[in-house]
Design a protein around this motif. Structure first.
Motif, PDB file in Angstrom:
ATOM      1  N   ASN A  10     -72.030  46.319  24.955  1.00  0.00           N
ATOM      2  CA  ASN A  10     -72.297  46.976  23.671  1.00  0.00           C
ATOM      3  C   ASN A  10     -71.524  46.360  22.505  1.00  0.00           C
ATOM      4  O   ASN A  10     -71.612  46.843  21.382  1.00  0.00           O
TER       5      ASN A  10
ATOM      6  N   SER B  16     -70.278  43.459  19.691  1.00  0.00           N
ATOM      7  CA  SER B  16     -70.832  42.359  18.889  1.00  0.00           C
ATOM      8  C   SER B  16     -70.281  41.035  19.413  1.00  0.00           C
ATOM      9  O   SER B  16     -69.274  40.994  20.134  1.00  0.00           O
TER      10      SER B  16
ATOM     11  N   THR C   1     -66.596  40.503  18.428  1.00  0.00           N
ATOM     12  CA  THR C   1     -65.637  41.312  19.206  1.00  0.00           C
ATOM     13  C   THR C   1     -65.486  40.754  20.617  1.00  0.00           C
ATOM     14  O   THR C   1     -64.376  40.683  21.160  1.00  0.00           O
TER      15      THR C   1
ATOM     16  N   GLY D  47     -68.150  33.170  15.884  1.00  0.00           N
ATOM     17  CA  GLY D  47     -68.343  34.584  15.571  1.00  0.00           C
ATOM     18  C   GLY D  47     -67.160  35.297  14.938  1.00  0.00           C
ATOM     19  O   GLY D  47     -67.218  36.502  14.695  1.00  0.00           O
TER      20      GLY D  47
END
Length: 235
Positions: free
Chosen positions: A126, A128, A131, A156
């Protein structure tokens, strides 16, 4: 620290590494650069023992890696794509890696540094991409190995996390560690590396400092120097 002699690797008919020679001394930050398909990832995976070369010798910390898996305990590796089990929670993954590799409290400092506390009870599937990358960084830097290999570590990351990553890499360098980085972000490479290794068509085209590369290519800045190598070799 890392010594590579006459490394060859073929995948089917595709010759990826063709007689590559490289010596990396202990201590410092080395960026491994090259266009897509140049052999960067194959080289990194050969050092890690994840790819078996067709020919050639690799030594890490003065010992041949052939028939020797122990040396891997001396390497911390951040993969480009972290394929974490999606149903596992962040804290469960960290605990599992500590159970496998040895106990440390360094993860607590890194979780604080990258502000991961709110995500510890979240499932990895769940999260991103950014993260997940922070979790990836915690898993890599929470141990204390002399060789660190970072494959596209900036992927990212938001600007603040990127600054923290740079500080973290510099702090490890200051402890005398050897850090190998691959990255497509030239500004990051220019800011952080002591030397660059440029791979072209499976061989080392250039090894040295960025200022030496600028002199060799007669270019005023790093990006133009890299562009000039690529243009010259695709003319």
């Amino acid at each position: 620290m890392v010594s590579i002699h006459n490394l060859h690797k073929k995948f089917g008919k595709n010759q990826v590494l063709s007689g590559l020679n490289l010596s990396i001394k202990e201590g410092g930050i080395f960026a491994v650069l090259g266009p897509n398909g140049s052999g960067k990832t194959t080289l990194i995976k050969s050092i890690l023992g994840m790819v078996i070369p067709n020919k050639g010798e690799i030594s890490v910390l003065g010992k041949s890696i052939k028939d020797n898996s122990e040396y891997r305990h001396q390497i911390d590796y951040l993969p480009q794509i972290a394929n974490f089990p999606s149903n596992l929670r962040v804290e469960e993954l960290i605990k599992m890696i500590k159970d496998l590799r040895g106990q440390t409290n360094e993860d607590l400092r890194l979780i604080e540094l990258f502000k991961l506390q709110p995500f510890l009870d979240k499932k990895l599937g769940n999260l991103s991409g950014g993260t997940k990358q922070k979790v990836n960084i915690v898993l890599t830097f929470m141990f204390d190995s002399p060789l660190i290999i970072l494959d596209e570590p900036t992927s990212g990351l938001d600007p603040i996390s990127l600054l923290r990553l740079k500080d973290l890499i510099q702090a490890e360098k200051n402890k005398g560690k050897t850090i190998l980085i691959t990255s497509h972000i030239m500004s990051f490479v220019e800011e952080i590396s002591d030397e660059i290794v440029f791979i072209l068509e499976g061989q080392i085209y250039f090894k040295g400092t960025i200022s030496e590369l600028k002199s060799k290519t007669s270019q005023p800045d790093f990006e133009h120097a890299i562009a000039s190598i690529l243009t010259e070799n695709h003319a």
